[in-house]
Write a protein that holds these residues in place. Structure first.
Motif, mmCIF file in Angstrom:
data_model
loop_
_atom_site.group_PDB
_atom_site.id
_atom_site.type_symbol
_atom_site.label_atom_id
_atom_site.label_comp_id
_atom_site.label_asym_id
_atom_site.label_seq_id
_atom_site.Cartn_x
_atom_site.Cartn_y
_atom_site.Cartn_z
ATOM 1 N N ASN A 187 10.623 -1.701 2.981
ATOM 2 C CA ASN A 187 9.814 -0.546 2.588
ATOM 3 C C ASN A 187 10.090 -0.110 1.152
ATOM 4 O OD1 ASN A 187 8.081 0.003 4.726
ATOM 5 N ND2 ASN A 187 9.615 1.176 5.851
ATOM 6 N N ILE A 188 11.348 -0.179 0.728
ATOM 7 C CA ILE A 188 11.682 0.186 -0.648
ATOM 8 C C ILE A 188 10.966 -0.737 -1.626
ATOM 9 C CG2 ILE A 188 13.546 0.114 -2.360
ATOM 10 C CD1 ILE A 188 15.382 1.334 -0.265
ATOM 11 N N MET A 189 11.011 -2.035 -1.367
ATOM 12 C CA MET A 189 10.366 -2.984 -2.272
ATOM 13 C C MET A 189 8.849 -2.834 -2.248
ATOM 14 S SD MET A 189 12.772 -6.396 -2.084
ATOM 15 C CE MET A 189 12.790 -6.603 -0.304
ATOM 16 N N LEU A 190 8.295 -2.566 -1.073
ATOM 17 C CA LEU A 190 6.850 -2.379 -0.975
ATOM 18 C C LEU A 190 6.408 -1.104 -1.689
ATOM 19 C CD1 LEU A 190 6.315 -3.452 2.741
ATOM 20 C CD2 LEU A 190 5.659 -4.729 0.695
ATOM 21 N N LEU A 191 7.240 -0.067 -1.635
ATOM 22 C CA LEU A 191 6.912 1.172 -2.330
ATOM 23 C C LEU A 191 6.825 0.944 -3.834
ATOM 24 C CD1 LEU A 191 6.465 4.243 -2.272
ATOM 25 C CD2 LEU A 191 8.959 4.511 -2.404
ATOM 26 N N VAL A 192 7.761 0.164 -4.368
ATOM 27 C CA VAL A 192 7.752 -0.124 -5.800
ATOM 28 C C VAL A 192 6.498 -0.908 -6.180
ATOM 29 C CG1 VAL A 192 8.951 -1.387 -7.636
ATOM 30 C CG2 VAL A 192 10.246 0.026 -6.035
ATOM 31 N N SER A 193 6.112 -1.877 -5.357
ATOM 32 C CA SER A 193 4.894 -2.636 -5.665
ATOM 33 C C SER A 193 3.659 -1.743 -5.567
ATOM 34 C CB SER A 193 4.756 -3.846 -4.736
ATOM 35 O OG SER A 193 4.488 -3.457 -3.406
ATOM 36 N N GLU A 194 3.677 -0.783 -4.629
ATOM 37 C CA GLU A 194 2.551 0.140 -4.510
ATOM 38 C C GLU A 194 2.458 1.031 -5.747
ATOM 39 O OE1 GLU A 194 -0.872 1.342 -2.847
ATOM 40 O OE2 GLU A 194 0.442 -0.225 -2.053
ATOM 41 N N HIS A 195 3.601 1.422 -6.298
ATOM 42 C CA HIS A 195 3.587 2.208 -7.532
ATOM 43 C C HIS A 195 2.946 1.412 -8.670
ATOM 44 C CE1 HIS A 195 7.173 4.934 -6.159
ATOM 45 N NE2 HIS A 195 6.036 5.234 -5.562
ATOM 46 N N GLN A 196 3.279 0.125 -8.756
ATOM 47 C CA GLN A 196 2.668 -0.712 -9.788
ATOM 48 C C GLN A 196 1.155 -0.792 -9.592
ATOM 49 O OE1 GLN A 196 3.132 -4.960 -9.532
ATOM 50 N NE2 GLN A 196 3.137 -5.219 -11.765
ATOM 51 N N LEU A 197 0.730 -1.012 -8.347
ATOM 52 C CA LEU A 197 -0.701 -1.109 -8.059
ATOM 53 C C LEU A 197 -1.427 0.202 -8.363
ATOM 54 C CD1 LEU A 197 -0.442 -3.098 -4.711
ATOM 55 C CD2 LEU A 197 -1.514 -3.940 -6.801
ATOM 56 N N ASP A 198 -0.798 1.325 -8.017
ATOM 57 C CA ASP A 198 -1.433 2.624 -8.241
ATOM 58 C C ASP A 198 -1.655 2.903 -9.726
ATOM 59 O OD1 ASP A 198 -1.666 3.231 -5.567
ATOM 60 O OD2 ASP A 198 0.184 4.417 -5.479
ATOM 61 N N VAL A 218 -2.678 1.003 -11.904
ATOM 62 C CA VAL A 218 -3.900 0.349 -12.393
ATOM 63 C C VAL A 218 -5.045 0.496 -11.388
ATOM 64 C CG1 VAL A 218 -2.700 -1.274 -13.896
ATOM 65 C CG2 VAL A 218 -3.071 -1.878 -11.494
ATOM 66 N N ASP A 219 -4.906 1.483 -10.470
ATOM 67 C CA ASP A 219 -5.942 1.784 -9.481
ATOM 68 C C ASP A 219 -6.266 0.566 -8.610
ATOM 69 O OD1 ASP A 219 -7.618 3.648 -8.243
ATOM 70 O OD2 ASP A 219 -9.372 2.997 -9.389
ATOM 71 N N ALA A 220 -5.208 -0.149 -8.206
ATOM 72 C CA ALA A 220 -5.397 -1.320 -7.352
ATOM 73 C C ALA A 220 -4.615 -1.203 -6.046
ATOM 74 C CB ALA A 220 -4.961 -2.590 -8.096
ATOM 75 N N GLY A 221 -4.123 0.004 -5.754
ATOM 76 C CA GLY A 221 -3.357 0.218 -4.536
ATOM 77 C C GLY A 221 -4.243 0.585 -3.361
ATOM 78 N N ILE A 222 -3.651 1.273 -2.382
ATOM 79 C CA ILE A 222 -4.378 1.625 -1.162
ATOM 80 C C ILE A 222 -5.618 2.456 -1.481
ATOM 81 C CG2 ILE A 222 -4.243 2.941 0.985
ATOM 82 C CD1 ILE A 222 -1.298 2.161 1.168
ATOM 83 N N ALA A 223 -5.446 3.494 -2.319
ATOM 84 C CA ALA A 223 -6.571 4.373 -2.643
ATOM 85 C C ALA A 223 -7.630 3.646 -3.464
ATOM 86 C CB ALA A 223 -6.072 5.605 -3.391
ATOM 87 N N GLY A 224 -7.189 2.860 -4.441
ATOM 88 C CA GLY A 224 -8.137 2.146 -5.291
ATOM 89 C C GLY A 224 -8.946 1.122 -4.524
ATOM 90 N N ALA A 250 -11.862 -1.770 1.366
ATOM 91 C CA ALA A 250 -10.933 -2.856 1.677
ATOM 92 C C ALA A 250 -9.492 -2.358 1.663
ATOM 93 C CB ALA A 250 -11.098 -3.999 0.674
ATOM 94 N N GLY A 251 -8.599 -3.173 2.199
ATOM 95 C CA GLY A 251 -7.177 -2.850 2.209
ATOM 96 C C GLY A 251 -6.353 -4.118 2.120
ATOM 97 N N TRP A 252 -5.095 -3.968 1.691
ATOM 98 C CA TRP A 252 -4.163 -5.092 1.633
ATOM 99 C C TRP A 252 -3.524 -5.303 3.000
ATOM 100 C CZ3 TRP A 252 -4.531 -7.990 -2.492
ATOM 101 C CH2 TRP A 252 -4.810 -7.435 -3.748
ATOM 102 N N VAL A 253 -3.376 -6.553 3.420
ATOM 103 C CA VAL A 253 -2.730 -6.881 4.692
ATOM 104 C C VAL A 253 -1.755 -8.035 4.463
ATOM 105 C CG1 VAL A 253 -3.054 -7.706 7.060
ATOM 106 C CG2 VAL A 253 -4.724 -6.133 6.043
ATOM 107 N N ILE A 254 -0.512 -7.854 4.907
ATOM 108 C CA ILE A 254 0.489 -8.910 4.760
ATOM 109 C C ILE A 254 0.289 -9.972 5.844
ATOM 110 C CG2 ILE A 254 2.180 -7.680 6.203
ATOM 111 C CD1 ILE A 254 2.944 -9.935 3.149
ATOM 112 N N THR A 255 0.503 -11.233 5.489
ATOM 113 C CA THR A 255 0.426 -12.308 6.480
ATOM 114 C C THR A 255 1.776 -12.969 6.720
ATOM 115 O OG1 THR A 255 -0.122 -14.017 4.837
ATOM 116 C CG2 THR A 255 -1.957 -12.801 5.848
ATOM 117 N N GLN A 256 2.640 -13.009 5.692
ATOM 118 C CA GLN A 256 3.913 -13.706 5.863
ATOM 119 C C GLN A 256 4.922 -13.266 4.810
ATOM 120 O OE1 GLN A 256 3.194 -17.789 6.598
ATOM 121 N NE2 GLN A 256 5.273 -18.246 7.273
ATOM 122 N N TYR A 257 6.196 -13.226 5.221
ATOM 123 C CA TYR A 257 7.308 -12.948 4.314
ATOM 124 C C TYR A 257 8.366 -14.033 4.449
ATOM 125 C CZ TYR A 257 6.060 -7.931 3.719
ATOM 126 O OH TYR A 257 5.448 -6.743 3.429
#
Length: 240
Positions: free
Chosen positions: A27-38, A40-46, A52-59
């Protein structure tokens, strides 16, 4: 395009051992990536503006040492490439000495939030964070065919397990996988590697079964609803 943030692990994210769990670490790492996306308006809200939304398939995750509570960290991420249906992202956590404690690689798809179906990657959203187009499909470690399990535990999906995309947040699958191993095992072992593959959404109000079998230094996991797989994983452990 690499992006980093500094943070201190809050005490409420720690386990009995004083370290992060797999879910909270992710969750910490995903939060940081969400901050990067936000930014440039490419996160959840953007992305939601396009339905559309982002969905993980594999880690794939490698753990040298799980971060401790109150430890100062540098969290980083980079969107590396995308193709027609997937985009790939790297994540990492480092200590103040620059030692990389955790690395994680993820494969993401885009989903139509209304139809709940996978759609082609919208190029502008991948390119906003520096991902370049590459038709190559990246390969993740193949998970073995599931066999008989040692233990199965049911979990009810709560309202608070559901995220902004309308399904169970992917970190909760990790909690179900680790929790089924039991307190004694988790107190005496540390995670060193994880491969997790997501298959189907889990909806509010359903009951999932978390099944596990252990073999050597690995545990094999299946999250299923009414016998249909939602996620599976192989976790590798070392004794403390």
């Amino acid at each position: 395009m690499k992006y980093t943030e500094e943070l201190t692990v809050p005490f409420f994210l720690g386990t009995q051992t004083g370290t992060l769990s797999l879910a909270n670490m992710a969750n910490i790492m995903l939060l940081v990536s969400e901050h990067q996306l936000d930014k440039v308006d490419a996160g959840i809200a953007g992305l939601a503006k396009h339905g559309a939304g982002w969905v993980i398939t594999q880690y794939h995750i490698d753990v040298t040492r799980m971060p401790k509570i109150d430890e100062h960290l540098i969290a980083g991420t980079e969107a590396t490439s995308y193709n027609k249906l997937m985009t790939y992202r790297e994540y990492w956590l480092e200590d103040d000495a620059g030692q990389r404690l955790v690395t994680m690689r993820g494969a993401w798809v885009m989903m139509d939030l209304e139809k709940r179906k996978i759609i082609p990657i919208i190029p502008e959203f991948a390119e906003k964070v520096g991902a370049s187009f590459d038709s190559k499909v990246e390969r993740f470690p193949r998970l073995p065919k599931q066999g008989d399990f040692d233990l199965t535990v049911p979990y009810r999906v709560r309202y608070f397990d559901i995220d902004g995309n309308g399904h169970v947040n992917n970190a909760h699958y990790m909690e179900w996988m680790e929790d089924v191993l039991g307190e004694q095992f988790l107190l005496t072992h540390r995670l060193v590697e994880a491969d997790i593959k997501y298959a189907r959404e889990v909806a509010y109000g359903t009951t999932v079964d978390s099944a596990v079998r252990s073999e050597g230094d690995a545990s094999y996991h299946l999250i299923a609803t009414d016998g249909v797989a939602n996620a599976e994983a192989k976790l590798r452990w070392a004794a403390k």
